[in-house]
Design an enzyme around this catalytic site. Sequence first.
Site, PDB file in Angstrom:
ATOM      1  N   ASP A  48       0.817  -1.211   0.000  1.00  0.00           N
ATOM      2  CA  ASP A  48       0.000   0.000   0.000  1.00  0.00           C
ATOM      3  C   ASP A  48       0.852   1.264   0.000  1.00  0.00           C
ATOM      4  OD1 ASP A  48      -2.315  -1.449  -0.103  1.00  0.00           O
ATOM      5  OD2 ASP A  48      -2.759  -1.298   2.038  1.00  0.00           O
ATOM      6  N   GLU A 126      -4.886  10.190   4.406  1.00  0.00           N
ATOM      7  CA  GLU A 126      -5.156  11.018   5.575  1.00  0.00           C
ATOM      8  C   GLU A 126      -4.147  12.151   5.685  1.00  0.00           C
ATOM      9  OE1 GLU A 126      -4.556   7.783   8.130  1.00  0.00           O
ATOM     10  OE2 GLU A 126      -2.388   7.877   7.833  1.00  0.00           O
ATOM     11  N   ALA A 165      -6.748   3.056   8.106  1.00  0.00           N
ATOM     12  CA  ALA A 165      -5.338   3.217   8.465  1.00  0.00           C
ATOM     13  C   ALA A 165      -5.222   3.816   9.869  1.00  0.00           C
ATOM     14  CB  ALA A 165      -4.645   4.074   7.409  1.00  0.00           C
ATOM     15  N   LYS A 168      -8.387   4.356  12.110  1.00  0.00           N
ATOM     16  CA  LYS A 168      -8.953   3.214  12.836  1.00  0.00           C
ATOM     17  C   LYS A 168      -8.212   2.980  14.151  1.00  0.00           C
ATOM     18  CE  LYS A 168     -10.036  -1.708  12.417  1.00  0.00           C
ATOM     19  NZ  LYS A 168      -9.294  -2.102  13.624  1.00  0.00           N
ATOM     20  N   SER A 169      -6.892   3.194  14.157  1.00  0.00           N
ATOM     21  CA  SER A 169      -6.106   2.912  15.360  1.00  0.00           C
ATOM     22  C   SER A 169      -6.409   3.897  16.483  1.00  0.00           C
ATOM     23  CB  SER A 169      -4.615   2.942  15.029  1.00  0.00           C
ATOM     24  OG  SER A 169      -4.176   4.264  14.773  1.00  0.00           O
ATOM     25  N   ALA A 188      -5.967  11.745  21.496  1.00  0.00           N
ATOM     26  CA  ALA A 188      -5.729  12.011  22.921  1.00  0.00           C
ATOM     27  C   ALA A 188      -6.158  13.423  23.324  1.00  0.00           C
ATOM     28  CB  ALA A 188      -4.251  11.783  23.261  1.00  0.00           C
ATOM     29  N   GLN A 226       2.037   9.540   3.582  1.00  0.00           N
ATOM     30  CA  GLN A 226       3.286   9.141   4.233  1.00  0.00           C
ATOM     31  C   GLN A 226       4.330  10.258   4.249  1.00  0.00           C
ATOM     32  OE1 GLN A 226       2.480   8.630   1.078  1.00  0.00           O
ATOM     33  NE2 GLN A 226       3.959   7.316  -0.004  1.00  0.00           N
TER      34      GLN A 226
END
EC number: 2.7.1.23
Length: 270
Positions: A48, A126, A165, A168-169, A188, A226
């Site tokens: 990916d 993202e 990606a 979701k985490s 957070a 990235q």
Amino acid sequence: MVKLKIAVVHNKTEHTLQITAELLEKLVAAGHTIDQRNPELVISVGGDGTLLSAFHLYSHKLDQVRFIGVHTGHLGFYTDWRDYELDDLIELLSTRKDESVSYPLLDVRITYRNGKPTKHFLSLNESIVKRTDSTMVADIYIRDELFERFRGDGLSVSTPTGSTAYNKSIGGAVLHPRINAIQLAEIASLNNRVFRTLGSPMVIASHEWIELRMQDSAECLVTVDQFQLQQEEIKSIFYRIAEEKIQFASYRHTHFWRRVRDAFIGEIEE
């Protein structure tokens, strides 16, 4: 017979280099032209991350190119073909005029305090905004109306395909790519008697937009997919669904929810 102008983008692992050499030889033998400058089709060989790199290489030609992913490792979200299926892929390229499936992209515009020109980016997955040394403070505007003042580690804005990606985490929802929307998720956040945010991911419709007005951006880190952008005095970041879309060649396109199941759940015994 269909003849195409094809660009190939690959990573540098030994196995991928072997598969790429084999693919190039087979494409030429089938009568296709290797054209890295003005392709009709871009084939990504790797994972990916490689497809993300291919997207950014040709993001200025999205109205002219389609993408195909060949995976040389584990199953990926953007790769419909495995490294041992090259003959099947080339046969379809050579014998069938194919249609495309399109996915939404994120439009990112960054304005600076020092008067530098606004920078514009397209994102397939993202964009993340973080402070590296202390709490990030940003006013979140939705469609030019103040929604909340955010305090926390940072914020993530993702496309539907990018929802699987980093989004979701950090507790974001997984969105089907046919949903033409973007998602804002907190990283957070501070929530107590003094400071308060919504504390939940938000899905923003295609006719709306998000603006993050930074209260102190001296150590603000921004990523687009990235790529990490140089730290500068950022005034605001504007996000919305892009007018452009990415087109994936649908010679064989894996159902999205099957991708999600294969990536996160695996085989299910009935």
